[in-house]
Design a protein around this motif. Structure first.
Motif, PDB file in Angstrom:
ATOM      1  N   PHE A 150       0.822  -1.208   0.000  1.00 55.68           N
ATOM      2  CA  PHE A 150       0.000   0.000   0.000  1.00 55.68           C
ATOM      3  C   PHE A 150       0.855   1.257   0.000  1.00 55.68           C
ATOM      4  N   ILE A 151       1.989   1.206   0.680  1.00 56.35           N
ATOM      5  CA  ILE A 151       2.896   2.350   0.753  1.00 56.35           C
ATOM      6  C   ILE A 151       4.131   2.037  -0.079  1.00 56.35           C
ATOM      7  N   LEU A 152       4.286   2.727  -1.206  1.00 56.16           N
ATOM      8  CA  LEU A 152       5.417   2.496  -2.098  1.00 56.16           C
ATOM      9  C   LEU A 152       6.486   3.556  -1.861  1.00 56.16           C
ATOM     10  N   ALA A 153       7.527   3.560  -2.680  1.00 54.98           N
ATOM     11  CA  ALA A 153       8.622   4.519  -2.532  1.00 54.98           C
ATOM     12  C   ALA A 153       8.090   5.948  -2.661  1.00 54.98           C
ATOM     13  N   PRO A 154       8.714   6.926  -1.981  1.00 59.51           N
ATOM     14  CA  PRO A 154       8.236   8.321  -2.029  1.00 59.51           C
ATOM     15  C   PRO A 154       8.110   8.883  -3.440  1.00 59.51           C
ATOM     16  N   SER A 155       8.984   8.438  -4.347  1.00 58.28           N
ATOM     17  CA  SER A 155       8.962   8.960  -5.717  1.00 58.28           C
ATOM     18  C   SER A 155       7.931   8.261  -6.600  1.00 58.28           C
ATOM     19  N   ASP A 156       7.295   7.198  -6.072  1.00 61.44           N
ATOM     20  CA  ASP A 156       6.352   6.407  -6.860  1.00 61.44           C
ATOM     21  C   ASP A 156       4.931   6.906  -6.643  1.00 61.44           C
ATOM     22  N   ILE A 157       4.008   6.418  -7.441  1.00 61.16           N
ATOM     23  CA  ILE A 157       2.598   6.726  -7.293  1.00 61.16           C
ATOM     24  C   ILE A 157       2.097   6.166  -5.964  1.00 61.16           C
ATOM     25  N   ASP A 158       1.171   6.885  -5.319  1.00 62.42           N
ATOM     26  CA  ASP A 158       0.675   6.397  -4.038  1.00 62.42           C
ATOM     27  C   ASP A 158      -0.306   5.243  -4.246  1.00 62.42           C
ATOM     28  N   GLY A 159      -0.507   4.456  -3.185  1.00 60.77           N
ATOM     29  CA  GLY A 159      -1.305   3.242  -3.286  1.00 60.77           C
ATOM     30  C   GLY A 159      -2.730   3.464  -3.756  1.00 60.77           C
ATOM     31  N   LEU A 160      -3.406   4.494  -3.222  1.00 59.98           N
ATOM     32  CA  LEU A 160      -4.795   4.741  -3.609  1.00 59.98           C
ATOM     33  C   LEU A 160      -4.910   5.126  -5.079  1.00 59.98           C
ATOM     34  N   SER A 161      -4.018   5.985  -5.537  1.00 57.82           N
ATOM     35  CA  SER A 161      -4.049   6.398  -6.944  1.00 57.82           C
ATOM     36  C   SER A 161      -3.795   5.214  -7.864  1.00 57.82           C
ATOM     37  N   LEU A 162      -2.887   4.329  -7.461  1.00 54.05           N
ATOM     38  CA  LEU A 162      -2.594   3.156  -8.281  1.00 54.05           C
ATOM     39  C   LEU A 162      -3.807   2.217  -8.322  1.00 54.05           C
ATOM     40  N   LEU A 163      -4.471   2.042  -7.199  1.00 54.95           N
ATOM     41  CA  LEU A 163      -5.678   1.216  -7.182  1.00 54.95           C
ATOM     42  C   LEU A 163      -6.730   1.766  -8.143  1.00 54.95           C
ATOM     43  N   GLN A 164      -6.902   3.072  -8.149  1.00 53.64           N
ATOM     44  CA  GLN A 164      -7.874   3.697  -9.035  1.00 53.64           C
ATOM     45  C   GLN A 164      -7.489   3.522 -10.500  1.00 53.64           C
ATOM     46  N   LEU A 165      -6.192   3.623 -10.787  1.00 53.95           N
ATOM     47  CA  LEU A 165      -5.708   3.400 -12.160  1.00 53.95           C
ATOM     48  C   LEU A 165      -5.969   1.964 -12.608  1.00 53.95           C
ATOM     49  N   LEU A 166      -5.663   1.025 -11.740  1.00 53.65           N
ATOM     50  CA  LEU A 166      -5.896  -0.381 -12.067  1.00 53.65           C
ATOM     51  C   LEU A 166      -7.373  -0.643 -12.310  1.00 53.65           C
ATOM     52  N   HIS A 167      -8.208  -0.025 -11.498  1.00 54.97           N
ATOM     53  CA  HIS A 167      -9.652  -0.222 -11.646  1.00 54.97           C
ATOM     54  C   HIS A 167     -10.155   0.318 -12.986  1.00 54.97           C
ATOM     55  N   ARG A 168      -9.598   1.453 -13.422  1.00 58.76           N
ATOM     56  CA  ARG A 168     -10.033   2.059 -14.684  1.00 58.76           C
ATOM     57  C   ARG A 168      -9.476   1.351 -15.907  1.00 58.76           C
ATOM     58  N   ARG A 169      -8.206   0.957 -15.827  1.00 56.64           N
ATOM     59  CA  ARG A 169      -7.520   0.461 -17.029  1.00 56.64           C
ATOM     60  C   ARG A 169      -7.480  -1.054 -17.150  1.00 56.64           C
ATOM     61  N   PHE A 170      -7.527  -1.746 -16.019  1.00 51.71           N
ATOM     62  CA  PHE A 170      -7.389  -3.210 -16.048  1.00 51.71           C
ATOM     63  C   PHE A 170      -8.463  -3.834 -15.163  1.00 51.71           C
ATOM     64  N   ARG A 171      -9.708  -3.773 -15.592  1.00 50.73           N
ATOM     65  CA  ARG A 171     -10.842  -4.200 -14.785  1.00 50.73           C
ATOM     66  C   ARG A 171     -10.780  -5.682 -14.408  1.00 50.73           C
ATOM     67  N   LYS A 172     -10.187  -6.504 -15.269  1.00 50.72           N
ATOM     68  CA  LYS A 172     -10.145  -7.942 -14.990  1.00 50.72           C
ATOM     69  C   LYS A 172      -9.047  -8.314 -13.986  1.00 50.72           C
ATOM     70  N   CYS A 173      -8.173  -7.365 -13.697  1.00 54.03           N
ATOM     71  CA  CYS A 173      -7.098  -7.599 -12.726  1.00 54.03           C
ATOM     72  C   CYS A 173      -7.594  -7.201 -11.342  1.00 54.03           C
TER      73      CYS A 173
END
Length: 231
Positions: free
Chosen positions: A62-85
């Motif tokens: 859930f908590i990635l490197a400071p320079s990386d995308i945050d966990g919540l934003s990544l979850l939202q991206l995955l939900h939008r772009r890769f629904r089957k994942c």
């Protein structure tokens, strides 16, 4: 042995600590129905890999490197772009607030880093089969945050049949109190501002803390740094 008729669940790993990823890979290697098809240190690498090859489950911190995308934003991206994942969070921040926000963002399961590898494997299978995975101890806390959570739908693995949309059920007055507190106001100042007693303000503040799954001022500030203002 995995037969030709058996289901094979594909998994990608995301964690900025290589040792953690290696540990999961070694632990899952003996499972005939689970195959690790990718291991990545950054969200960007994960997204690029998913664009080339889909995966049933993404096991991610859930908590990635400071320079990386945050966990919540990544979850939202995955939900939008890769629904089957289906994302499965593995995190040391296992609080009702974190679980609620993760589920709302599109997560299918949350495993605490205090759990065993055997439990993670159960969670992977549960999520891959289209059911949400939660620890049994988390359900009562989530009920306090969201009454529509139907415990009758939850089986012994604490999985439900469809994604949940949970949020902290703060009252307008509780939201006001927290916003003022975050602005640096004292309990007495907030009481004067809204013409309430100091004890009422303190009670509303503590009620909001319980609903967010936090217990101290420092946890509130940490919460807002990760998720924005509650409410």
């Amino acid at each position: 042995m995995l037969t030709s008729m058996a289901t094979l669940y594909t998994v990608m790993l995301l964690d900025d600590h290589e040792m953690v990823r290696q540990g999961i890979e070694l632990g899952v290697a003996k499972e005939a129905d689970i195959e690790i098809i990718g291991s990545f240190a950054t969200g960007r690498e994960l997204l690029e890999a998913l664009a080339r090859r889909p995966s049933d489950v993404v096991v991610m911190d859930f908590i990635l490197a400071p320079s990386d995308i945050d966990g919540l934003s990544l979850l939202q991206l995955l939900h939008r772009r890769f629904r089957k994942c289906r994302p499965l969070i593995v995190s040391s921040h296992y609080t009702p607030a974190t679980v609620s926000l993760s589920l709302k963002a599109g997560c299918w399961g949350i495993v605490s880093k205090t759990q065993t590898l055997a439990e993670l494997i159960i969670a992977i299978r549960t999520v891959a089969q289209g059911r949400i995975y939660l620890q049994p101890s988390m359900v009562p806390a989530l009920q306090d945050m969201q009454p529509i959570l139907d415990v009758a739908k939850i089986n012994s693995n604490m999985s439900v049949s469809a994604p949940l949309s949970l949020r902290a059920r703060l009252t307008p007055k509780e939201q006001e109190v927290l916003r003022c507190f975050l602005d640096g106001m004292s309990v007495n100042s907030i009481a004067a501002k809204f013409s309430r007693s100091a004890s009422t303000i303190s009670t509303q503040k503590q009620s909001a803390y319980r609903k967010l799954g936090i217990s101290s001022d420092s946890e509130l500030f940490k919460f807002t740094q990760q998720f924005g203002e509650p409410g």
